[in-house]
Design an enzyme around this catalytic site. Structure first.
Site, PDB file in Angstrom:
ATOM      1  N   HIS A 137       0.932  -1.427  -0.129  1.00 41.20           N
ATOM      2  CA  HIS A 137       0.164   0.001  -0.032  1.00 41.20           C
ATOM      3  C   HIS A 137       1.142   1.275   0.067  1.00 41.20           C
ATOM      4  CE1 HIS A 137      -3.751   2.559   1.555  1.00 41.20           C
ATOM      5  NE2 HIS A 137      -2.620   2.807   1.916  1.00 41.20           N
ATOM      6  N   HIS A 141       1.660   4.454  -3.106  1.00 41.46           N
ATOM      7  CA  HIS A 141       1.854   5.809  -2.928  1.00 41.46           C
ATOM      8  C   HIS A 141       2.808   6.210  -3.306  1.00 41.46           C
ATOM      9  CE1 HIS A 141      -1.648   6.977  -0.289  1.00 41.46           C
ATOM     10  NE2 HIS A 141      -1.426   5.428   1.256  1.00 41.46           N
TER      11      HIS A 141
HETATM   12 CO    CO Z   1      -2.727   5.037   2.517  1.00 39.75          CO
END
Ligand code: CO
Length: 186
Positions: A137, A141
């Site tokens: 995750h 980003h």
């Molecule tokens: Co996040």
């Protein structure tokens, strides 16, 4: 240490591909310390540098402990690269840049990661379960990709509509609170 402001979708910082860290200096150390404090105050388990609008490849994370009273292990990864992936896991994910939005995302169950520490020393480590999900995750980003981008087009549309509706309601409420505070002072 100082708390920084976490940017929310659709802030452009979340769409930028972050640059490699090349200076392992006091500025980087301060950024990482601030990110840790910001993440802790927000009760997050992961925070990427571009979520505080700094476009550098670094994130902080907490590997959850084995029990309720185990605070877990804090880690910070600079210039992380996934060099191996195994298995699959579908997990309900949230994101500090999408408050109150939770969606199930399919990820690798285990990842091998090469990264630098804050002093520029290279490491390699394997992460599993929630930590593996979090690593993927956060590296997303750093590439300008959010967890919503990992949903099917239909689910993404529904999720973004629900999020933006809730975000607008929060903004209206905050504006009303500010007006009430001004009246209180008058
Ligand atoms: Co996040």
């Amino acid at each position: 240490m100082a708390e920084r402001t976490i940017v929310e979708y659709p802030h452009p910082a979340l769409r930028r591909r972050c640059a490699e860290v090349t200076s392992f200096d006091a500025t980087l150390a301060t950024l990482l310390d601030d990110m840790r404090e910001t993440m802790d105050k927000a009760n997050g388990i992961g925070l990427a540098a571009n979520q505080v609008a700094v476009p550098l490849r670094a994130f902080t994370m907490v590997i959850p402990g084995a029990s309720e009273d185990d605070p877990g292990e804090f880690v910070e990864l600079v210039n992380p690269v996934i060099v191996g992936k195994r298995g699959e896991v579908r997990n309900e994910e949230g994101c500090l840049s999408f408050p109150e939005l939770y969606e199930a995302v399919l990820r690798a169950a285990e990842v091998d990661v090469q990264y630098d520490d804050r002093n520029g020393v290279a490491h390699r480590r394997t992460f599993a379960q929630i930590a593996a999900v979090c690593v993927q995750h956060e590296i997303d980003h750093l590439d300008g990709v959010t967890f919503v981008d990992r949903l099917s087009p239909l689910k993404r549309r529904l999720a973004l509509r629900a999020f933006q509706r809730a975000q607008l309601a929060r903004q209206v409420e905050a504006a009303e609170d500010r007006r009430a505070a001004v009246r209180g002072r008058a």
